[in-house]
Design a protein around this motif. Structure first.
Motif, PDB file in Angstrom:
ATOM      1  N   ASN A  90      -8.438   5.658  -5.103  1.00 22.19           N
ATOM      2  CA  ASN A  90      -9.590   7.358  -5.876  1.00 22.19           C
ATOM      3  C   ASN A  90      -8.833   7.196  -6.961  1.00 22.19           C
ATOM      4  OD1 ASN A  90     -11.300   9.069  -6.510  1.00 22.19           O
ATOM      5  ND2 ASN A  90     -10.050  10.654  -5.372  1.00 22.19           N
ATOM      6  N   GLY A  91      -9.192   7.072  -8.510  1.00 29.13           N
ATOM      7  CA  GLY A  91      -9.192   6.284  -9.630  1.00 29.13           C
ATOM      8  C   GLY A  91      -8.203   4.964  -9.682  1.00 29.13           C
ATOM      9  N   GLY A  92      -7.822   4.339  -8.851  1.00 28.99           N
ATOM     10  CA  GLY A  92      -7.044   3.175  -9.094  1.00 28.99           C
ATOM     11  C   GLY A  92      -5.435   2.883  -8.567  1.00 28.99           C
ATOM     12  N   ARG A  93      -5.226   4.291  -7.953  1.00 32.62           N
ATOM     13  CA  ARG A  93      -4.371   5.319  -7.225  1.00 32.62           C
ATOM     14  C   ARG A  93      -4.232   5.652  -5.434  1.00 32.62           C
ATOM     15  NH1 ARG A  93      -0.137   7.016 -10.215  1.00 32.62           N
ATOM     16  NH2 ARG A  93      -0.770   7.076 -12.226  1.00 32.62           N
ATOM     17  N   VAL A  94      -3.408   4.837  -4.461  1.00 29.26           N
ATOM     18  CA  VAL A  94      -3.815   4.838  -3.544  1.00 29.26           C
ATOM     19  C   VAL A  94      -3.134   6.247  -2.970  1.00 29.26           C
ATOM     20  CG1 VAL A  94      -2.485   3.621  -1.301  1.00 29.26           C
ATOM     21  CG2 VAL A  94      -2.308   2.022  -2.888  1.00 29.26           C
ATOM     22  N   GLN A  95      -5.044   6.510  -1.862  1.00 26.50           N
ATOM     23  CA  GLN A  95      -4.928   8.015  -1.536  1.00 26.50           C
ATOM     24  C   GLN A  95      -4.514   7.609   0.077  1.00 26.50           C
ATOM     25  OE1 GLN A  95      -8.609   9.775  -2.237  1.00 26.50           O
ATOM     26  NE2 GLN A  95      -8.004  11.745  -2.352  1.00 26.50           N
ATOM     27  N   PHE A  96      -4.833   6.932   0.416  1.00 17.99           N
ATOM     28  CA  PHE A  96      -4.686   6.726   2.084  1.00 17.99           C
ATOM     29  C   PHE A  96      -4.030   5.030   2.602  1.00 17.99           C
ATOM     30  CE2 PHE A  96      -8.967   7.739   2.283  1.00 17.99           C
ATOM     31  CZ  PHE A  96      -9.444   7.144   3.454  1.00 17.99           C
ATOM     32  N   VAL A  97      -3.972   5.162   3.272  1.00 18.04           N
ATOM     33  CA  VAL A  97      -3.780   3.493   4.411  1.00 18.04           C
ATOM     34  C   VAL A  97      -3.928   3.842   5.728  1.00 18.04           C
ATOM     35  CG1 VAL A  97      -2.420   1.739   5.038  1.00 18.04           C
ATOM     36  CG2 VAL A  97      -1.984   3.321   2.582  1.00 18.04           C
ATOM     37  N   VAL A  98      -4.903   2.844   6.515  1.00 21.83           N
ATOM     38  CA  VAL A  98      -5.475   2.782   7.512  1.00 21.83           C
ATOM     39  C   VAL A  98      -5.379   1.591   8.200  1.00 21.83           C
ATOM     40  CG1 VAL A  98      -8.269   3.310   8.708  1.00 21.83           C
ATOM     41  CG2 VAL A  98      -7.467   4.161   7.197  1.00 21.83           C
ATOM     42  N   ALA A  99      -4.601   1.940   9.267  1.00 20.01           N
ATOM     43  CA  ALA A  99      -4.345   0.256   9.870  1.00 20.01           C
ATOM     44  C   ALA A  99      -5.586   0.253  11.460  1.00 20.01           C
ATOM     45  CB  ALA A  99      -2.277   0.688  10.119  1.00 20.01           C
ATOM     46  N   THR A 100      -5.670  -0.408  11.631  1.00 19.59           N
ATOM     47  CA  THR A 100      -6.481  -1.453  13.062  1.00 19.59           C
ATOM     48  C   THR A 100      -5.699  -1.972  13.796  1.00 19.59           C
ATOM     49  OG1 THR A 100      -7.789  -2.029  12.426  1.00 19.59           O
ATOM     50  CG2 THR A 100      -8.487   0.335  12.159  1.00 19.59           C
ATOM     51  N   ALA A 101      -4.735  -2.001  12.985  1.00 22.85           N
ATOM     52  CA  ALA A 101      -4.379  -3.300  14.350  1.00 22.85           C
ATOM     53  C   ALA A 101      -3.052  -2.362  15.123  1.00 22.85           C
ATOM     54  CB  ALA A 101      -3.344  -4.456  13.868  1.00 22.85           C
ATOM     55  N   ALA A 160       0.846  -1.182  -0.180  1.00 25.33           N
ATOM     56  CA  ALA A 160       0.126   0.246  -0.116  1.00 25.33           C
ATOM     57  C   ALA A 160       0.599   1.035   0.305  1.00 25.33           C
ATOM     58  CB  ALA A 160      -0.818  -0.039   1.045  1.00 25.33           C
ATOM     59  N   ARG A 161       1.506   1.531  -1.237  1.00 29.49           N
ATOM     60  CA  ARG A 161       2.254   2.630  -0.496  1.00 29.49           C
ATOM     61  C   ARG A 161       1.693   3.651  -1.650  1.00 29.49           C
ATOM     62  NH1 ARG A 161       7.638   3.868  -0.783  1.00 29.49           N
ATOM     63  NH2 ARG A 161       8.159   1.872  -1.086  1.00 29.49           N
ATOM     64  N   ILE A 162       1.654   4.660  -1.048  1.00 27.22           N
ATOM     65  CA  ILE A 162       0.881   6.399  -1.571  1.00 27.22           C
ATOM     66  C   ILE A 162       1.186   6.694  -2.942  1.00 27.22           C
ATOM     67  CG2 ILE A 162       0.238   8.427  -0.977  1.00 27.22           C
ATOM     68  CD1 ILE A 162      -0.921   6.575   1.380  1.00 27.22           C
ATOM     69  N   GLY A 163       0.310   6.636  -3.452  1.00 30.99           N
ATOM     70  CA  GLY A 163       0.638   6.549  -5.119  1.00 30.99           C
ATOM     71  C   GLY A 163       0.132   6.161  -6.160  1.00 30.99           C
ATOM     72  N   SER A 164       0.710   4.730  -5.612  1.00 36.14           N
ATOM     73  CA  SER A 164       0.780   4.246  -6.826  1.00 36.14           C
ATOM     74  C   SER A 164      -0.521   3.627  -7.257  1.00 36.14           C
ATOM     75  CB  SER A 164       1.833   2.631  -6.194  1.00 36.14           C
ATOM     76  OG  SER A 164       0.833   1.648  -4.778  1.00 36.14           O
ATOM     77  N   ARG A 165       0.260   2.976  -8.399  1.00 34.06           N
ATOM     78  CA  ARG A 165      -1.733   2.353  -9.111  1.00 34.06           C
ATOM     79  C   ARG A 165      -2.026   1.211  -8.819  1.00 34.06           C
ATOM     80  NH1 ARG A 165      -4.708   4.124 -12.333  1.00 34.06           N
ATOM     81  NH2 ARG A 165      -4.043   6.141 -13.024  1.00 34.06           N
ATOM     82  N   VAL A 166      -2.374   0.750  -8.114  1.00 27.42           N
ATOM     83  CA  VAL A 166      -3.123  -0.849  -8.252  1.00 27.42           C
ATOM     84  C   VAL A 166      -4.319  -1.273  -8.857  1.00 27.42           C
ATOM     85  CG1 VAL A 166      -4.219  -2.121  -5.586  1.00 27.42           C
ATOM     86  CG2 VAL A 166      -2.906  -0.570  -5.811  1.00 27.42           C
ATOM     87  N   SER A 167      -5.118  -0.502  -9.204  1.00 28.57           N
ATOM     88  CA  SER A 167      -6.705  -0.860 -10.263  1.00 28.57           C
ATOM     89  C   SER A 167      -6.946   0.299 -11.329  1.00 28.57           C
ATOM     90  CB  SER A 167      -7.370  -0.497  -9.267  1.00 28.57           C
ATOM     91  OG  SER A 167      -8.973  -1.124  -9.865  1.00 28.57           O
TER      92      SER A 167
END
Length: 139
Positions: free
Chosen positions: A53-64, A23-30
């Motif tokens: 957002n538009g296939g790019r990682v916009q933010f990452v949330v960790a609850t662990a 989950a790298r911010i800004g990378s295209r995943v989809s």
């Protein structure tokens, strides 16, 4: 047939760039348009949520509890965060930032950190946009 989901390791480190290669911010995943959410389980409880957002990682949330961003992690009291980061500022109700230009934020409920959020530079310019997106991601 459904593939069995393999959970992420119990401990992990979040940086201002996200979480590892997953989950790298800004990378295209989809290639999907619009806002999508990818949720991954974490061994020992909690989740790692990637918002696209538009296939790019916009933010990452960790609850662990084992996922840390420097001196902040889920389960830690807000008072300890304030001691560790004296310039902690409030972005929105229940959302704090360790210092002004940080791209890492903490969601706080009942005096304790419940989630660590790493967000895109564009969201950093207008952090109040982050609160409703975060609420939607944690539903």
């Amino acid at each position: 047939t459904r593939r069995r989901q393999v959970c992420l390791p119990e401990n992990g480190r979040l940086t201002s760039r996200g979480y590892g290669r997953i989950a790298r911010i800004g990378s295209r995943v989809s290639k999907k348009r619009g806002i999508t959410r990818l949720t991954r389980c974490v061994t020992g409880g909690g989740r790692l949520i990637t918002v696209l957002n538009g296939g790019r990682v916009q933010f990452v949330v960790a609850t662990a509890h084992g996922y840390r961003a420097n001196k902040a992690w889920p389960g830690r009291p807000l008072s300890a965060i304030r001691r560790a980061y004296p310039r902690t500022s409030r972005l929105a109700r229940g959302l704090y930032r360790p210092y002004k230009r940080s791209r890492i934020a903490m969601r706080v409920r009942n005096g304790r950190v419940t989630a660590i959020v790493v967000f895109d530079r564009r969201l950093a310019r207008n952090p109040r946009r982050l609160a409703p997106l975060l609420r939607a991601a944690l539903r």
